[in-house]
Design a protein around this motif. Structure first.
Motif, PDB file in Angstrom:
ATOM      1  N   PRO A 176     -20.418  -4.210   5.339  1.00 11.88           N
ATOM      2  CA  PRO A 176     -19.924  -5.597   5.313  1.00 11.88           C
ATOM      3  C   PRO A 176     -19.448  -6.032   3.936  1.00 11.88           C
ATOM      4  O   PRO A 176     -18.625  -6.935   3.815  1.00 11.88           O
ATOM      5  N   ASN A 177     -19.950  -5.376   2.885  1.00  9.15           N
ATOM      6  CA  ASN A 177     -19.562  -5.736   1.528  1.00  9.15           C
ATOM      7  C   ASN A 177     -18.191  -5.179   1.135  1.00  9.15           C
ATOM      8  O   ASN A 177     -17.682  -5.513   0.064  1.00  9.15           O
ATOM      9  N   VAL A 178     -17.633  -4.330   1.968  1.00  5.70           N
ATOM     10  CA  VAL A 178     -16.243  -3.890   1.789  1.00  5.70           C
ATOM     11  C   VAL A 178     -15.346  -4.624   2.788  1.00  5.70           C
ATOM     12  O   VAL A 178     -14.227  -5.032   2.461  1.00  5.70           O
ATOM     13  N   PHE A 179     -15.876  -4.819   3.991  1.00  5.38           N
ATOM     14  CA  PHE A 179     -15.157  -5.553   5.033  1.00  5.38           C
ATOM     15  C   PHE A 179     -14.746  -6.949   4.550  1.00  5.38           C
ATOM     16  O   PHE A 179     -13.587  -7.359   4.694  1.00  5.38           O
ATOM     17  N   GLY A 180     -15.677  -7.692   3.960  1.00  5.29           N
ATOM     18  CA  GLY A 180     -15.381  -9.047   3.501  1.00  5.29           C
ATOM     19  C   GLY A 180     -14.282  -9.103   2.461  1.00  5.29           C
ATOM     20  O   GLY A 180     -13.282  -9.822   2.637  1.00  5.29           O
ATOM     21  N   PRO A 181     -14.392  -8.356   1.353  1.00  9.71           N
ATOM     22  CA  PRO A 181     -13.330  -8.384   0.336  1.00  9.71           C
ATOM     23  C   PRO A 181     -11.974  -7.899   0.856  1.00  9.71           C
ATOM     24  O   PRO A 181     -10.934  -8.379   0.388  1.00  9.71           O
ATOM     25  N   PHE A 182     -11.959  -6.960   1.815  1.00  9.51           N
ATOM     26  CA  PHE A 182     -10.698  -6.502   2.384  1.00  9.51           C
ATOM     27  C   PHE A 182      -9.917  -7.656   3.000  1.00  9.51           C
ATOM     28  O   PHE A 182      -8.681  -7.649   3.016  1.00  9.51           O
ATOM     29  N   LEU A 183     -10.630  -8.654   3.510  1.00 11.66           N
ATOM     30  CA  LEU A 183      -9.989  -9.771   4.204  1.00 11.66           C
ATOM     31  C   LEU A 183      -9.441 -10.834   3.252  1.00 11.66           C
ATOM     32  O   LEU A 183      -8.680 -11.708   3.694  1.00 11.66           O
ATOM     33  N   VAL A 184      -9.801 -10.789   1.986  1.00  9.90           N
ATOM     34  CA  VAL A 184      -9.383 -11.848   1.067  1.00  9.90           C
ATOM     35  C   VAL A 184      -7.876 -11.816   0.780  1.00  9.90           C
ATOM     36  O   VAL A 184      -7.219 -12.873   0.845  1.00  9.90           O
ATOM     37  N   PRO A 185      -7.253 -10.666   0.469  1.00  7.95           N
ATOM     38  CA  PRO A 185      -5.804 -10.688   0.214  1.00  7.95           C
ATOM     39  C   PRO A 185      -4.969 -11.232   1.372  1.00  7.95           C
ATOM     40  O   PRO A 185      -4.076 -12.062   1.131  1.00  7.95           O
ATOM     41  N   PRO A 186      -5.218 -10.819   2.643  1.00  8.21           N
ATOM     42  CA  PRO A 186      -4.422 -11.444   3.711  1.00  8.21           C
ATOM     43  C   PRO A 186      -4.712 -12.941   3.863  1.00  8.21           C
ATOM     44  O   PRO A 186      -3.831 -13.700   4.278  1.00  8.21           O
ATOM     45  N   SER A 187      -5.926 -13.365   3.513  1.00  7.33           N
ATOM     46  CA  SER A 187      -6.227 -14.803   3.518  1.00  7.33           C
ATOM     47  C   SER A 187      -5.339 -15.533   2.518  1.00  7.33           C
ATOM     48  O   SER A 187      -4.793 -16.602   2.813  1.00  7.33           O
ATOM     49  N   LEU A 188      -5.199 -14.953   1.328  1.00  5.55           N
ATOM     50  CA  LEU A 188      -4.366 -15.568   0.291  1.00  5.55           C
ATOM     51  C   LEU A 188      -2.903 -15.606   0.724  1.00  5.55           C
ATOM     52  O   LEU A 188      -2.190 -16.583   0.464  1.00  5.55           O
ATOM     53  N   TYR A 189      -2.462 -14.535   1.383  1.00  9.92           N
ATOM     54  CA  TYR A 189      -1.074 -14.490   1.851  1.00  9.92           C
ATOM     55  C   TYR A 189      -0.820 -15.571   2.894  1.00  9.92           C
ATOM     56  O   TYR A 189       0.169 -16.324   2.813  1.00  9.92           O
ATOM     57  N   LEU A 249       7.265  -5.160   0.680  1.00 15.16           N
ATOM     58  CA  LEU A 249       6.170  -6.060   0.316  1.00 15.16           C
ATOM     59  C   LEU A 249       5.799  -6.976   1.471  1.00 15.16           C
ATOM     60  O   LEU A 249       4.611  -7.174   1.773  1.00 15.16           O
ATOM     61  N   ARG A 250       6.809  -7.535   2.135  1.00 14.93           N
ATOM     62  CA  ARG A 250       6.526  -8.394   3.286  1.00 14.93           C
ATOM     63  C   ARG A 250       5.865  -7.588   4.413  1.00 14.93           C
ATOM     64  O   ARG A 250       4.924  -8.064   5.057  1.00 14.93           O
ATOM     65  N   THR A 251       6.349  -6.376   4.632  1.00 12.31           N
ATOM     66  CA  THR A 251       5.762  -5.514   5.664  1.00 12.31           C
ATOM     67  C   THR A 251       4.296  -5.236   5.362  1.00 12.31           C
ATOM     68  O   THR A 251       3.445  -5.268   6.261  1.00 12.31           O
ATOM     69  N   ILE A 252       3.992  -4.968   4.094  1.00 13.94           N
ATOM     70  CA  ILE A 252       2.613  -4.690   3.688  1.00 13.94           C
ATOM     71  C   ILE A 252       1.705  -5.867   4.024  1.00 13.94           C
ATOM     72  O   ILE A 252       0.633  -5.704   4.625  1.00 13.94           O
ATOM     73  N   MET A 253       2.130  -7.067   3.655  1.00 12.34           N
ATOM     74  CA  MET A 253       1.260  -8.213   3.858  1.00 12.34           C
ATOM     75  C   MET A 253       1.145  -8.600   5.329  1.00 12.34           C
ATOM     76  O   MET A 253       0.072  -9.029   5.783  1.00 12.34           O
ATOM     77  N   ILE A 254       2.213  -8.447   6.097  1.00 12.66           N
ATOM     78  CA  ILE A 254       2.126  -8.732   7.534  1.00 12.66           C
ATOM     79  C   ILE A 254       1.172  -7.748   8.205  1.00 12.66           C
ATOM     80  O   ILE A 254       0.329  -8.134   9.025  1.00 12.66           O
ATOM     81  N   ALA A 255       1.297  -6.467   7.848  1.00 12.69           N
ATOM     82  CA  ALA A 255       0.399  -5.456   8.419  1.00 12.69           C
ATOM     83  C   ALA A 255      -1.041  -5.711   7.991  1.00 12.69           C
ATOM     84  O   ALA A 255      -1.975  -5.558   8.794  1.00 12.69           O
ATOM     85  N   TRP A 256      -1.245  -6.126   6.759  1.00 11.24           N
ATOM     86  CA  TRP A 256      -2.590  -6.417   6.252  1.00 11.24           C
ATOM     87  C   TRP A 256      -3.187  -7.606   7.015  1.00 11.24           C
ATOM     88  O   TRP A 256      -4.355  -7.596   7.393  1.00 11.24           O
ATOM     89  N   ALA A 257      -2.368  -8.632   7.231  1.00  8.67           N
ATOM     90  CA  ALA A 257      -2.835  -9.797   7.984  1.00  8.67           C
ATOM     91  C   ALA A 257      -3.193  -9.407   9.420  1.00  8.67           C
ATOM     92  O   ALA A 257      -4.214  -9.867   9.969  1.00  8.67           O
ATOM     93  N   ALA A 258      -2.367  -8.560  10.030  1.00  6.82           N
ATOM     94  CA  ALA A 258      -2.647  -8.112  11.404  1.00  6.82           C
ATOM     95  C   ALA A 258      -3.955  -7.321  11.452  1.00  6.82           C
ATOM     96  O   ALA A 258      -4.792  -7.532  12.344  1.00  6.82           O
ATOM     97  N   ALA A 259      -4.141  -6.420  10.487  1.00  5.32           N
ATOM     98  CA  ALA A 259      -5.389  -5.655  10.429  1.00  5.32           C
ATOM     99  C   ALA A 259      -6.568  -6.587  10.218  1.00  5.32           C
ATOM    100  O   ALA A 259      -7.646  -6.408  10.817  1.00  5.32           O
ATOM    101  N   GLY A 260      -6.371  -7.613   9.384  1.00  2.00           N
ATOM    102  CA  GLY A 260      -7.442  -8.567   9.122  1.00  2.00           C
ATOM    103  C   GLY A 260      -7.850  -9.337  10.357  1.00  2.00           C
ATOM    104  O   GLY A 260      -9.044  -9.544  10.612  1.00  2.00           O
ATOM    105  N   VAL A 261      -6.883  -9.774  11.141  1.00  3.04           N
ATOM    106  CA  VAL A 261      -7.180 -10.520  12.362  1.00  3.04           C
ATOM    107  C   VAL A 261      -7.930  -9.639  13.358  1.00  3.04           C
ATOM    108  O   VAL A 261      -8.936 -10.060  13.954  1.00  3.04           O
TER     109      VAL A 261
END
Length: 426
Positions: free
Chosen positions: A154-167, A110-122
């Motif tokens: 852009p309407n998929v790009f934006g929502p993709f970034l919300v979960p790593p923002s919450l993390y 779970l931690r790996t998932i969110m770290i990778a998601w945050a990295a992809a988001g950045v």
């Protein structure tokens, strides 16, 4: 043997992290994510992935949802590319089941998932912002004058970034003060990526999700000191974000696009046979067609897609698909909420994924989310945590995700089971 298990565990986590990282790079299809997952899922299944009874409801509901799509396809006079579309639907369903099963076996991913998601988001946010401001050679990462990052829309790009923002927000408000700036910087980059997507849905999703998450944190933590900290950080964060946006609005093109996109109802929403008229027409049409009218046929008939995942389920998957989707979403949210405040090592990840899933469910009323890769990742995360709670209640794991009871099976079948000393204080 312990060293071997540790090495296998690292490989396993790296494999999952790379999958999540690839989910943030979907500029063309089939995307690298699909090709990678098409290999990873069978390999993991071959070497010991087990489908527990606790995720059976998810499996059955996703299967019946796709059966509804197959039945709906039968009413079509011409198939077009419907078989490929339904194959993608089934693949995404498998991906949710896969994530849930892996998380049940290895809570540490779970931690790996969110770290990778945050990295992809950045990374994808940085590219989108740079492209928006006209950095030479990076206009590829924009569309319609809006940031898209390494996404098509852009309407998929934006929502993709919300979960790593919450993390990252969770890490900022609950973590040590010394690491606050280290986490706040990538959070700011990702939030600015959401802003420059100029997606009203993503803006609303972020605002609602942050409000729900902070509200749940205030409800969960009874310490007055902690609650004051959350409130102060929230106010400081909003002030910093507001300042950043105010500076960006000094650029004429940004201000013009913002004034246009900030309108609640656009011409294509409220005009004749606009988004809302199509919704009314579609729901009436659904009452006359129990099997639906065939996947994607609604868009072919009216020139625009449904832009409503519930209507899309009725049109493309029939009453059976709609019922399956509805039950799956309600079950996921209710079962997740029931265990949301239990003291578990994975509770922060459940909180983030549950809030994001709830937000995406609400977003589904104005946009189609049924083919979003990250939606199925969120679904898998929530069900993985539900399955973990089932293991705790069955006394095979303790509250920190460490095995108790009988000796574990061979390490390879568990992809690196945690080797720390067992505890019996669950």
């Amino acid at each position: 043997m312990a060293a071997q298990r540790h090495l296998i565990g690292l490989v396993a986590k790296a494999a999952i992290g790379f999958a999540v990282l690839l989910a943030g790079f979907v500029k063309f299809e089939p995307a690298p994510y699909e090709l990678y997952m098409a290999a990873l899922i069978p390999i993991w299944a071959l070497f010991g992935l087990r489908l527990a009874a606790s995720i059976t409801p998810l499996i059955l509901l996703l299967v019946t949802f796709n059966i509804g799509g197959l039945l709906s396809m039968l009413v079509m006079d011409e198939l077009y590319d419907t078989p490929l579309y339904l194959a993608v639907s089934l693949f995404l369903a498998f991906s949710a089941i896969f994530y849930a099963a892996v998380i049940r076996q290895r809570p540490d991913v779970l931690r790996t998932i969110m770290i990778a998601w945050a990295a992809a988001g950045v990374v994808t946010s940085t590219l989108g912002i740079a492209g928006f401001f006209g950095v030479p050679g990076l206009d590829l990462f924009t569309r319609y004058g809006r940031a898209t990052g390494v996404f098509e829309d852009p309407n998929v790009f934006g929502p993709f970034l919300v979960p790593p923002s919450l993390y990252l927000l969770h890490r900022v408000v609950t973590g040590p003060a010394g690491a606050m700036m280290l986490r706040a910087l990538p959070l700011l980059v990702i939030v600015l990526g959401i802003f420059f997507s100029f997606s009203r849905g993503a803006w609303g999703l972020l605002i609602v999700s942050v409000a729900i998450q902070l509200g749940l944190l205030l409800l969960h933590h009874r310490s007055g000191r902690f609650r004051i900290r959350i409130l102060i950080l929230a106010l400081a964060g909003f002030a910093l974000l507001g300042l950043s946006i105010a500076v960006a609005l000094q650029v004429p093109t940004v201000a013009e696009l913002f004034s246009t996109r900030a309108q609640l109802v656009q011409d294509y929403d409220g005009g004749r046979m606009g988004r809302f008229d199509r919704h009314v027409y579609g729901f009436k049409l659904a009452m006359e067609n129990p099997l639906g009218i065939g996947p994607l046929n609604f868009g072919r008939m009216l020139g625009e897609d449904t832009h409503n995942v519930w209507l899309k389920a009725l049109m493309g998957y029939g009453w059976l698909g709609f019922a399956s989707w509805f039950i799956m979403i309600v079950w996921s949210l209710v079962a997740g909420f029931r265990i949301l405040f239990r003291q578990r090592a994975w509770q922060p990840f459940l909180l983030v994924s549950w809030v994001a899933l709830l937000g995406h469910t609400l977003l589904g009323f104005i946009i189609d989310t049924d083919h979003w890769r990250h939606f199925y990742l969120l679904l898998g995360m929530v069900w993985g945590c539900i399955a973990l709670e089932s293991r705790v209640q069955g006394n095979t794991l303790d509250a920190d995700g460490r095995r108790i009871g009988p000796a574990p099976p061979p390490a390879w079948t568990q992809f690196g089971t945690d080797t720390r000393p067992a505890r019996r204080d669950a």
